[in-house]
Structures are given as C-alpha cells and as structure tokens.
Design an enzyme around this catalytic site. Structure first.
Site, PDB file in Angstrom:
ATOM      1  N   HIS A  67       0.823  -1.208   0.000  1.00 57.27           N
ATOM      2  CA  HIS A  67       0.000   0.000   0.000  1.00 57.27           C
ATOM      3  C   HIS A  67       0.860   1.262   0.000  1.00 57.27           C
ATOM      4  O   HIS A  67       0.590   2.236  -0.687  1.00 57.27           O
ATOM      5  CB  HIS A  67      -0.900  -0.015   1.225  1.00 57.27           C
ATOM      6  CG  HIS A  67      -2.260   0.480   0.937  1.00 57.27           C
ATOM      7  ND1 HIS A  67      -3.381  -0.087   1.465  1.00 57.27           N
ATOM      8  CD2 HIS A  67      -2.694   1.490   0.154  1.00 57.27           C
ATOM      9  CE1 HIS A  67      -4.441   0.558   1.032  1.00 57.27           C
ATOM     10  NE2 HIS A  67      -4.045   1.529   0.238  1.00 57.27           N
ATOM     11  N   ARG A  84     -14.154  -6.737 -17.545  1.00 59.43           N
ATOM     12  CA  ARG A  84     -13.676  -8.116 -17.649  1.00 59.43           C
ATOM     13  C   ARG A  84     -14.439  -8.970 -16.653  1.00 59.43           C
ATOM     14  O   ARG A  84     -14.584  -8.602 -15.482  1.00 59.43           O
ATOM     15  CB  ARG A  84     -12.188  -8.196 -17.338  1.00 59.43           C
ATOM     16  CG  ARG A  84     -11.713  -9.638 -17.375  1.00 59.43           C
ATOM     17  CD  ARG A  84     -10.238  -9.752 -17.263  1.00 59.43           C
ATOM     18  NE  ARG A  84      -9.752  -9.403 -15.945  1.00 59.43           N
ATOM     19  CZ  ARG A  84      -8.453  -9.306 -15.656  1.00 59.43           C
ATOM     20  NH1 ARG A  84      -7.555  -9.497 -16.610  1.00 59.43           N
ATOM     21  NH2 ARG A  84      -8.062  -9.020 -14.448  1.00 59.43           N
ATOM     22  N   GLU A 143      -4.747 -13.952 -23.910  1.00 61.90           N
ATOM     23  CA  GLU A 143      -3.730 -14.163 -22.882  1.00 61.90           C
ATOM     24  C   GLU A 143      -3.000 -15.485 -23.077  1.00 61.90           C
ATOM     25  O   GLU A 143      -1.940 -15.695 -22.506  1.00 61.90           O
ATOM     26  CB  GLU A 143      -4.384 -14.175 -21.492  1.00 61.90           C
ATOM     27  CG  GLU A 143      -4.884 -12.827 -21.048  1.00 61.90           C
ATOM     28  CD  GLU A 143      -5.804 -12.935 -19.854  1.00 61.90           C
ATOM     29  OE1 GLU A 143      -5.485 -12.402 -18.795  1.00 61.90           O
ATOM     30  OE2 GLU A 143      -6.885 -13.560 -20.005  1.00 61.90           O
ATOM     31  N   ASP A 174      -0.178 -11.818 -18.991  1.00 64.63           N
ATOM     32  CA  ASP A 174      -0.275 -13.276 -19.004  1.00 64.63           C
ATOM     33  C   ASP A 174       0.255 -13.866 -20.309  1.00 64.63           C
ATOM     34  O   ASP A 174       0.888 -14.925 -20.289  1.00 64.63           O
ATOM     35  CB  ASP A 174      -1.739 -13.709 -18.786  1.00 64.63           C
ATOM     36  CG  ASP A 174      -2.083 -13.748 -17.305  1.00 64.63           C
ATOM     37  OD1 ASP A 174      -1.226 -14.199 -16.519  1.00 64.63           O
ATOM     38  OD2 ASP A 174      -3.180 -13.320 -16.933  1.00 64.63           O
ATOM     39  N   CYS A 196      -4.455  -4.329 -23.040  1.00 61.72           N
ATOM     40  CA  CYS A 196      -4.635  -3.755 -21.706  1.00 61.72           C
ATOM     41  C   CYS A 196      -3.582  -4.225 -20.709  1.00 61.72           C
ATOM     42  O   CYS A 196      -3.674  -3.913 -19.536  1.00 61.72           O
ATOM     43  CB  CYS A 196      -6.029  -4.064 -21.175  1.00 61.72           C
ATOM     44  SG  CYS A 196      -6.363  -5.827 -21.105  1.00 61.72           S
TER      45      CYS A 196
END
Ligand code: PEP
Ligand code: MG
Length: 584
Positions: free
Chosen positions: A202, A345, A439, A463, A510
């Site tokens: 984070h 998606r 992918e 991927d 993307c």
C-alpha cells in the site's frame, strides 16, 4: 571514504537528493507476560483508553488529510479507524491480556502481527500488501499505550511531533506504513528508502500516486545509512548514492529539473489526441478496478476504460456480491463514463487471485489451472449473475456494456458465454458487446476462428508473456527472462492484431506493455486501435505516438522481429525514441 553505491529497486520513480533521517519501527515494545490479576486489570484499562485515543486520532487525521489532499488519500485513515473500532478485532488484544497475562503493548503487537501474517500467507499480492496496514494500526495503539503507561515503552511516533522531519529530508525506515506515507507527504519528505513491502504494498502504491520517489534496499544494507549524510535516490539505475558528493548533487538537481520539465510537457498533452505524425489516431484508454480509480481516469481525459478488473469488487466482499450490488456498481461506472466505452472483464479469479470466501482446491500449477473462464463455466450461477448484472446496468444507464472473457483457450468457451448472454438479454434488456482477452498463445494463434462470435479482442500481455515464455510472472528469479519485448511475444501480438482486424474486430491491449513508451511504439506499428494503461502513463505514451509515423514504426518492428533478445528489441526502441527527443 568518498561516496559509494548501494543496490536498490525503484518503487516510485523520480530523483530525490537530501540528508537522511532514520525512523524506527517500534522495536522497543515491552514484552511483559504472566502479569498478575491486578496488573491485567490495569493493562485492560490502559488498552481501552489507548484504542479510544487512537480511533479519535485516526478520525481527526482523516479530516485533516481530506482537507489537504482529497478524499481518496483520507480513506486509509478512515478504514484503519473502522478496523480498530471492530469489537472482534479488539477482542484479540483483550483476550491476550485476560487469558495469557500479556501487557497491553505486547498484546497489541502479537494480535496485529497475527493478522498481518495471515494476510502475508495469501497468494494474492494485493492482499499481501495489506499486511502493513495491521502493523500500522498496532504501532499507533502501542504509541498511545506508551504515553499512558510510563513503565511500558512506547514507540516514537513522528506524527505526534509534526512537522516531521523538521527540514527537507529523505526518510530511511525498515518499513513504512501507508499512514506514515500519507502523513509525511505534506511535510518535508523528499523520498523514502525502505527494505520491505514490495512494489504492490500500500505504501508503494501511495508513494507512486503522491509522486514521492521511493526505493527498496536489502535489510543488510540498512546500517550503511547514517543520519544527516546526503543521499541520492533514482539518480542511477538500480543503486542509491550514499554520502553523495557535490558533483552528484549537481547531477541530481539537473535530472530533477529535466523531470519537472518533462512533467509539464506531458501535462500539456492532456487535451490532445494520440495521433501519429502521419495522421493515424489511436484510442487512449485507462485500466481500473475500483470506484476510487474512476476519479483518476476521468481526470486523465482517458477516452474509455479498456480493462475494468471486476474481481476487485468480489475480493473486497466477504461473500459473493448479489445481483443488486453488482448492478449498482456497474451502473455507477457506466454513468460516470457516459458515452465513453467501458470494457468489463468477467470475474478473473484463480492463479494469483483467490476469492477468500470461495475456497479453491490446491493446484500444482495454479496459473495453468482452474482460473478465469474455466472457473466461471464450472460455476454457472456466478457467471449468470454477473452477466445479468452487467446487462441490467446497461439497461439502467442507457450505455452498452462491453464484456470481456478472461483466459480464453478455445472457441467453445466463448460460445457458452454467448448462449448465456443471449438468454439473459431476454429478461434484463440492456445491450452488450462480447470480446475476449488474448492471454494464451492458443487464443493469439487462432483469433480468426472467433470471427462472428466476438466484437473485440484485448491483448493481456502480462499473461500472454508468461505463457509464451513459460515464465511465471511472479517469480523473482525469472525477472530477466520475463519480458514482453521477447520476439516470440511480439510475433504473437502482431498476428493476433492482424487476424482480428481482418475479421472486423476492434483491437486493443490492456497489459502493462501498453503503458511503456517503447512498447506503444511497436503496438502502434502492429495496428492496434486502442491502448489501455494506468492513467499515469497516458501522457508519456501519447508523446510517443504523436512523435512517430507508422512507416518508421513498422520498419523498426520488422527489424526487431529479426532480433533474438528482448533486451536488444527494447534498446532498439529506446534509442529510436531518444533520437526523437523522447526519454524517461
Ligand atoms: C494481462 O494478463 O495482461 C491482464 C491485463 O490481466 P491481469 O494482469 O489482471 O492478469
Ligand atoms: Mg491476465
């Protein structure tokens, strides 16, 4: 001894130069156990008070940070206050005092560490990055215990002696909590050096979104940082310069000035389109995964959302979100984006993204396993509810939903989704366009077989790269092999794009590759209609596209595909862009 270098990894880019301030991470927590009944009672009271003070402090900080930095930056404090107010969470500490005779600070440290370790054991990198949130909460409460009970040693909490640091400095710390990252922001912080957290922690995400340079170094190097000595971050690749000399300072200032000029230059492109020097316009889309991302996306002037990762909605819940919840969520996104396209998606879980409440069987090769559309087709109720929700959101908002299927390997998977989508359209109304992520190498090589089934493709290069090179994208030992610039990966992208265009499908990408200027150069040459990336990358990619012609990019791609090494191909693009005056 003159200046010297320590290996580092960039978590947040940008040059920083300045004196070091070292902050501790609360190592000096009292570890008293086996307290008497009377002492337990006292510790109980101190803990209750410390929690109350901490919650109040978090709420006050949230108000201050919201006023200074905006609502999204304040959310971390609100969420910490919520966690700390939770009775079950508090009970973990109180029971350690009551049943084990721990002192209050040790009970808090133990309890928070337990939660942090549970998070760290999860496969998902996002959740692992949340472990520090629990440690941050613990540190805050322990610091309050320290000030309430003098025999127990508290930790130094820089937030209680603001402004901190008193003059512009680089913070060096074993780890940095998200709360500290934001609190420091408005102060005199030039940069951060940490040795834990990873690039998706984070704190690292926050440092990037706040534009604060940050690097990761190894724990064993920590003792080489001495308070007050000068340090340069991100001036050199993969190293920080310690005890920096005057000449290094001058180099750092020069690079910082150039960075500032570049930022200003890129900001001026915000309202311009990404049109090549020969007149071809390429769509500039953004990736998102939460409501919070929407503000950044709209502010960036992205022309649409090329990937909305719906799994984050599912991961943030404690049970499957029902149709009403999903519909409302998708509708808000469509309403916000209005006429700008949004590609949702379908739930992409499995692999590195488990759903905490839907246990997944142990798999030998999770990335080659039951993930994406494979999981959804075996759980038709989950798929049907998501399709219904997307259609209903489209009907309510009056905008079509673009629905993208993840991890496709064969046409049958798409046919099954299509059939279900058609069935559900009858009762929900709404309009939807169906597309697939490319992918797997199988999908990349057989795009033509999907003609008539789908309207668009989007290359999932993250991927596609791991499957083409048989190189796990999470394995730190394979960092130099895993590269989208590998000619095998580029050849697959080029073929998929050409076949999709031939079949009349819209073509997009993307994966992270789209946000790299050298990547965008090759993608433009391949003929992609749209590139989708983090909103922060849009300016640099636009600059690249506007500087090139398709003819020269095409010639470069042909040359690249005759090369054997990913590094050569990346360097070819980098050198080409440098000649055009474009450099990071
Ligand atoms: C990809 O694989 O390129 C992609 C965008 O999906 P994710 O990174 O979520 O797997
Ligand atoms: Mg993917």
């Amino acid at each position: 001894m003159g200046e010297y270098r320590i290996p580092s990894t960039t978590l947040s880019s940008g040059v920083a130069f300045g004196p070091i301030v070292i902050i501790g991470n609360g190592e000096a927590v009292s570890e008293e156990i086996g307290l008497s009944e009377a002492e337990r009672k006292t510790q109980n009271g101190i803990l209750a008070q410390a929690i109350e003070l901490s919650v109040q402090e978090l709420k006050d900080t949230a108000i201050r940070v919201e006023a200074a930095l905006g609502k999204d930056k304040a959310e971390i404090f609100e969420s910490h206050a919520e966690i700390l107010e939770d009775r079950e969470f508090q009970d973990d500490f109180f029971s350690l005092i009551r049943d084990e005779g721990y002192c209050a600070s040790y009970a808090v440290k133990t309890g928070c560490e337990k939660h942090a370790s549970e998070m760290e054991e999860l496969d998902d990198e996002y959740f692992r990055g949340r472990a520090d949130d629990f440690r941050d909460i613990g540190r805050r409460v322990i610091s309050k215990i320290g000030s309430l009970a003098s025999p127990l040693v508290g930790v130094c909490d820089p937030s209680s002696s603001l402004p901190f640091p008193p003059s512009p400095s680089i913070i060096v710390s074993r780890s940095l909590s998200p709360g500290q990252t934001v609190q420091f922001y408005a102060q005199n912080v030039l940069g951060f050096v940490v040795c834990s957290g990873g690039s998706n922690s984070h704190a690292a995400i926050l440092a990037r979104s706040l534009g604060i340079p940050a690097v990761l170094v190894s724990e064993t190097d920590l003792e080489n940082f001495k308070p007050g000595t000068e340090l340069a971050l991100n001036l050199e690749i993969n190293a920080v310069v310690v005890d920096a000399e005057k000449s290094t300072e001058a180099r750092a200032m020069g690079k910082k000035k150039a960075e500032g000029e570049r930022r200003q230059r890129l900001a001026r492109l915000k309202d311009l389109s990404a049109e090549t020097a020969c007149g071809k316009k390429i769509g500039m889309y953004a990736n998102g995964g939460s409501m919070k991302d929407l503000a950044g996306i709209t502010a960036s002037n992205a022309e649409g959302i090329g990937l909305f990762r719906t799994e984050f909605l599912f991961m943030e819940q404690t049970a499957l979100p029902d149709e009403g919840t999903q519909t409302e969520f998708y509708r808000r996104i469509l309403d916000t984006m209005q006429h700008r396209p949004v590609i949702f998606r379908l739930l992409d879980i499995g692999g590195d993204k488990p759903l905490p409440y839907a246990p997944h069987p142990e798999e030998g090769n999770p990335f080659l396993g039951w993930r994406g559309i494979r999981f959804l087709l075996d759980n038709p109720q989950i798929l049907r509810t998501q399709l219904r929700s997307l259609l209903a959101a489209s009907a309510l908002s009056g905008h079509p939903a673009r629905i993208m299927v993840p991890m496709v390997a064969c046409t049958d998977e798409i046919r099954k989704v299509m059939d279900m989508l058609e069935e559900e359209k009858k009762s929900t109304g709404g309009t939807a366009l169906l597309g697939m992520m490319v992918e797997t190498p199988a999908a990349a090589l057989t795009v033509s077989a999907y003609k008539g089934l789908i309207s668009f493709i989007s290359i999932g290069s993250n991927d596609l790269t791991q499957y083409t090179l048989a190189a796990d994208r999470e394995n730190k030992h394979l960092g130099s092999l895993y590269s989208e610039f590998h000619p095998g990966v580029l050849a697959l992208m080029r073929k998929a794009c050409a076949d999709a265009r031939e079949a009349g499908m819209e073509t997009g990408i993307c994966g992270e590759f789209a946000g790299k200027p050298e990547g965008a150069l090759y993608l433009a040459a391949m003929g992609f209609d749209e590139l989708s990336m983090s909103p922060l990358s849009l300016g640099a990619v636009k600059e690249t596209i506007r500087a090139i012609t398709l003819a020269e990019a095409g010639a470069l791609l042909d040359k690249a595909l005759c090369m054997g090494e990913a590094s050569q191909i990346q360097e070819l693009a980098r050198a080409f862009l440098e000649k055009k005056g474009i450099r990071e």
